[in-house]
Scaffold this motif. Sequence first.
Motif, PDB file in Angstrom:
ATOM      1  N   LEU A  22      -0.559  -4.705  15.635  1.00 19.74           N
ATOM      2  CA  LEU A  22      -0.619  -6.152  15.399  1.00 19.74           C
ATOM      3  C   LEU A  22      -0.522  -6.903  16.721  1.00 19.74           C
ATOM      4  N   PRO A  23      -1.444  -7.832  16.975  1.00 22.15           N
ATOM      5  CA  PRO A  23      -1.457  -8.520  18.276  1.00 22.15           C
ATOM      6  C   PRO A  23      -0.306  -9.508  18.429  1.00 22.15           C
ATOM      7  N   VAL A  24      -0.099  -9.910  19.665  1.00 21.15           N
ATOM      8  CA  VAL A  24       0.941 -10.892  19.970  1.00 21.15           C
ATOM      9  C   VAL A  24       0.702 -12.155  19.146  1.00 21.15           C
ATOM     10  N   GLY A  25       1.763 -12.691  18.569  1.00 16.03           N
ATOM     11  CA  GLY A  25       1.646 -13.910  17.781  1.00 16.03           C
ATOM     12  C   GLY A  25       1.521 -13.664  16.288  1.00 16.03           C
ATOM     13  N   THR A  26       1.438 -12.397  15.888  1.00 17.51           N
ATOM     14  CA  THR A  26       1.337 -12.087  14.465  1.00 17.51           C
ATOM     15  C   THR A  26       2.702 -12.283  13.802  1.00 17.51           C
ATOM     16  N   THR A  27       2.710 -12.943  12.654  1.00 12.50           N
ATOM     17  CA  THR A  27       3.955 -13.159  11.909  1.00 12.50           C
ATOM     18  C   THR A  27       3.790 -12.609  10.493  1.00 12.50           C
ATOM     19  N   THR A  28       4.880 -12.649   9.750  1.00 15.35           N
ATOM     20  CA  THR A  28       4.803 -12.194   8.359  1.00 15.35           C
ATOM     21  C   THR A  28       3.969 -13.151   7.511  1.00 15.35           C
ATOM     22  N   GLN A  29       3.687 -14.325   8.044  1.00 17.76           N
ATOM     23  CA  GLN A  29       2.888 -15.302   7.302  1.00 17.76           C
ATOM     24  C   GLN A  29       1.389 -15.182   7.596  1.00 17.76           C
ATOM     25  N   ASN A  30       1.044 -14.831   8.836  1.00 18.99           N
ATOM     26  CA  ASN A  30      -0.393 -14.855   9.197  1.00 18.99           C
ATOM     27  C   ASN A  30      -0.998 -13.460   9.384  1.00 18.99           C
ATOM     28  N   TRP A  31      -0.245 -12.404   9.105  1.00 21.32           N
ATOM     29  CA  TRP A  31      -0.720 -11.054   9.413  1.00 21.32           C
ATOM     30  C   TRP A  31      -2.038 -10.725   8.721  1.00 21.32           C
ATOM     31  N   ASP A  32      -2.237 -11.224   7.509  1.00 20.04           N
ATOM     32  CA  ASP A  32      -3.449 -10.821   6.783  1.00 20.04           C
ATOM     33  C   ASP A  32      -4.704 -11.543   7.280  1.00 20.04           C
ATOM     34  N   GLN A  33      -4.540 -12.491   8.205  1.00 18.20           N
ATOM     35  CA  GLN A  33      -5.705 -13.158   8.808  1.00 18.20           C
ATOM     36  C   GLN A  33      -6.092 -12.532  10.151  1.00 18.20           C
TER      37      GLN A  33
ATOM     38  N   SER B 128       6.347  -6.186  -0.038  1.00 19.97           N
ATOM     39  CA  SER B 128       5.807  -6.429   1.304  1.00 19.97           C
ATOM     40  C   SER B 128       4.402  -7.027   1.220  1.00 19.97           C
ATOM     41  N   GLY B 129       3.641  -6.584   0.218  1.00 12.51           N
ATOM     42  CA  GLY B 129       2.280  -7.087   0.066  1.00 12.51           C
ATOM     43  C   GLY B 129       2.238  -8.547  -0.322  1.00 12.51           C
ATOM     44  N   VAL B 130       3.244  -8.993  -1.068  1.00 12.21           N
ATOM     45  CA  VAL B 130       3.316 -10.410  -1.449  1.00 12.21           C
ATOM     46  C   VAL B 130       3.783 -11.236  -0.265  1.00 12.21           C
ATOM     47  N   ASP B 131       4.876 -10.793   0.357  1.00 12.96           N
ATOM     48  CA  ASP B 131       5.415 -11.504   1.521  1.00 12.96           C
ATOM     49  C   ASP B 131       6.320 -10.547   2.290  1.00 12.96           C
ATOM     50  N   PRO B 132       5.854 -10.044   3.419  1.00  8.34           N
ATOM     51  CA  PRO B 132       6.689  -9.097   4.185  1.00  8.34           C
ATOM     52  C   PRO B 132       8.038  -9.693   4.584  1.00  8.34           C
ATOM     53  N   GLY B 133       8.094 -10.999   4.705  1.00  7.54           N
ATOM     54  CA  GLY B 133       9.328 -11.659   5.103  1.00  7.54           C
ATOM     55  C   GLY B 133      10.381 -11.670   4.009  1.00  7.54           C
ATOM     56  N   LEU B 135      11.401  -9.046   2.387  1.00 10.03           N
ATOM     57  CA  LEU B 135      12.174  -7.799   2.386  1.00 10.03           C
ATOM     58  C   LEU B 135      13.523  -8.028   3.062  1.00 10.03           C
ATOM     59  N   THR B 136      14.574  -7.440   2.504  1.00  6.95           N
ATOM     60  CA  THR B 136      15.883  -7.523   3.147  1.00  6.95           C
ATOM     61  C   THR B 136      15.871  -6.636   4.389  1.00  6.95           C
ATOM     62  N   PRO B 137      16.799  -6.859   5.325  1.00  6.88           N
ATOM     63  CA  PRO B 137      16.840  -5.995   6.512  1.00  6.88           C
ATOM     64  C   PRO B 137      16.927  -4.512   6.167  1.00  6.88           C
ATOM     65  N   THR B 138      17.698  -4.180   5.142  1.00  8.38           N
ATOM     66  CA  THR B 138      17.812  -2.767   4.743  1.00  8.38           C
ATOM     67  C   THR B 138      16.479  -2.250   4.210  1.00  8.38           C
ATOM     68  N   GLU B 139      15.802  -3.062   3.412  1.00  7.93           N
ATOM     69  CA  GLU B 139      14.503  -2.652   2.867  1.00  7.93           C
ATOM     70  C   GLU B 139      13.477  -2.493   3.999  1.00  7.93           C
ATOM     71  N   GLN B 140      13.517  -3.423   4.934  1.00 13.28           N
ATOM     72  CA  GLN B 140      12.598  -3.311   6.084  1.00 13.28           C
ATOM     73  C   GLN B 140      12.846  -2.013   6.843  1.00 13.28           C
ATOM     74  N   LYS B 141      14.114  -1.731   7.043  1.00 10.67           N
ATOM     75  CA  LYS B 141      14.484  -0.526   7.797  1.00 10.67           C
ATOM     76  C   LYS B 141      14.033   0.740   7.064  1.00 10.67           C
ATOM     77  N   ASN B 142      14.273   0.775   5.752  1.00 14.70           N
ATOM     78  CA  ASN B 142      13.892   1.957   4.964  1.00 14.70           C
ATOM     79  C   ASN B 142      12.372   2.152   4.932  1.00 14.70           C
ATOM     80  N   LEU B 143      11.659   1.044   4.783  1.00 15.27           N
ATOM     81  CA  LEU B 143      10.202   1.136   4.722  1.00 15.27           C
ATOM     82  C   LEU B 143       9.623   1.546   6.081  1.00 15.27           C
ATOM     83  N   ALA B 144      10.210   1.016   7.147  1.00 12.77           N
ATOM     84  CA  ALA B 144       9.755   1.388   8.492  1.00 12.77           C
ATOM     85  C   ALA B 144      10.008   2.871   8.756  1.00 12.77           C
ATOM     86  N   ALA B 145      11.183   3.354   8.322  1.00 18.22           N
ATOM     87  CA  ALA B 145      11.514   4.776   8.524  1.00 18.22           C
ATOM     88  C   ALA B 145      10.581   5.668   7.717  1.00 18.22           C
ATOM     89  N   PHE B 146      10.256   5.242   6.506  1.00 13.77           N
ATOM     90  CA  PHE B 146       9.333   6.003   5.653  1.00 13.77           C
ATOM     91  C   PHE B 146       7.942   6.068   6.290  1.00 13.77           C
TER      92      PHE B 146
END
Lengths: 98, 327
Positions: A22-33, B128-133, B135-146
């Motif tokens: 993912l390039p610099v500036g990518t966020t959880t909001q804009n990643w799919d663009q 994560s597909g709906v909104d990656p943000g 995810l709780t920190p623990t969920e993020q950590k587990n998914l990243a490790a997986f």
Amino acid sequence: MSLSLNQSRGVVYQYFLSEGWLPVGTTTQNWDQVKLGDMGIDDPALPSDPHMQKQRIALDLQRFFVVLGSSVASAKNFLKGKTKTLKELAEWLHQNQA
Amino acid sequence: MKYIFFTLIISFSLSSLVKSQSFSGTNDSTLTYAFDIRQSDNSTNTLGLDFNIRYDIAQLSGPKANSPEGNKLDLSFALAGYQDFVKEATEFDFMTLELNVLGRKYNSKPVSLNPVELIYYKDLLEKSGVDPGSLTPTEQKNLAAFTKKLFNGRQFLSYKLGYKMESNQSLSFNQHMLQAGISLEVPKLHEVFEVFFSETRSSDMNYKAQPIRLYAGLDYILGANGAKEQLVDSTNVVPRARAEMAWRTLLFDNFELRATFESNYFFDEGNLTTTPTNELINFFQAWLVLPVSTDKTKVMLSYAKGKLPPLYTETAAGSIGVSFAIE
């Protein structure tokens, strides 16, 4: 069992995040663009194998789906489309499951 | 002739037009093409058309179509080259025609999930597909490790065997060869370079440098047709080893550094009718790409030095250009 569209999106986001594409500036909001051409895949190209990383990424994505109990066609040729977005890639993967 | 010059140019980097076409209702056969207007690799004061047309027939053999594991073979036909817009600058034009069997080998460590784990990770991916943000920190950590576990110890290798013709655009010079080669991503080597480059980046930058890509191959040049540029005697077979490298990294959070290196080696100088003789023939090119706005406009500094096949014209050139995409 096929993955849902949101699960396919989750696979795409987690994979490209984990592999550092993912390039610099990518966020959880804009990643799919993010466009495939902006991630630097095969850039600069290896002259005698210009699509090597696309091949490997396509195989990685296939493996991700297999481990989750599904299977998907190779996205290698889709990855050649520089103006395609990660959103479109996730949709393509979702639609091309066996 | 050696020459070094720096020029300031405005070059159009038309975004590649890529067309994937499925035939017979499957995704197995694909036609792709890309056209760019760019400078010659050998000269900074001329522009030309770069073209790359490929037709791939996927999966000549292999296990299940959607399984990534093991060996698989594709058939590929490719036409690529560079045509300078300046009619007199024909020494920079080249064309390659290839017909190859392309293979790849992919192996990964088995990962099996029990039903509870499978449901857990699918739920996390759904979230994560709906909104990656979300995810709780623990969920993020587990998914990243997986995710990391899935690709630990993965092995990937690409290889090819086929025919290649190298020529100028007028075909007045051309040479034919059988070629075999392998390409791979070299693990760990880029980390040596990154010891320095990572120091230029902010500590909170989540940048992961990609491995260095390497190609090693052997060509058997079967003969050549041409005039004074003729490289090999048409009656002799000349083995040529080739090595290529490509790599990129990030400097100061925003500046991209890209580099390629090619090296050719002729095993038997006795069969060569002109230079190069029995020596390593190298070509190095590096780009520093500086973004100047958010709309993909970039300033590019590039430097190229060395000789490229088929004519091995020596060059050393630096350039400054502005690149912007038209989509």
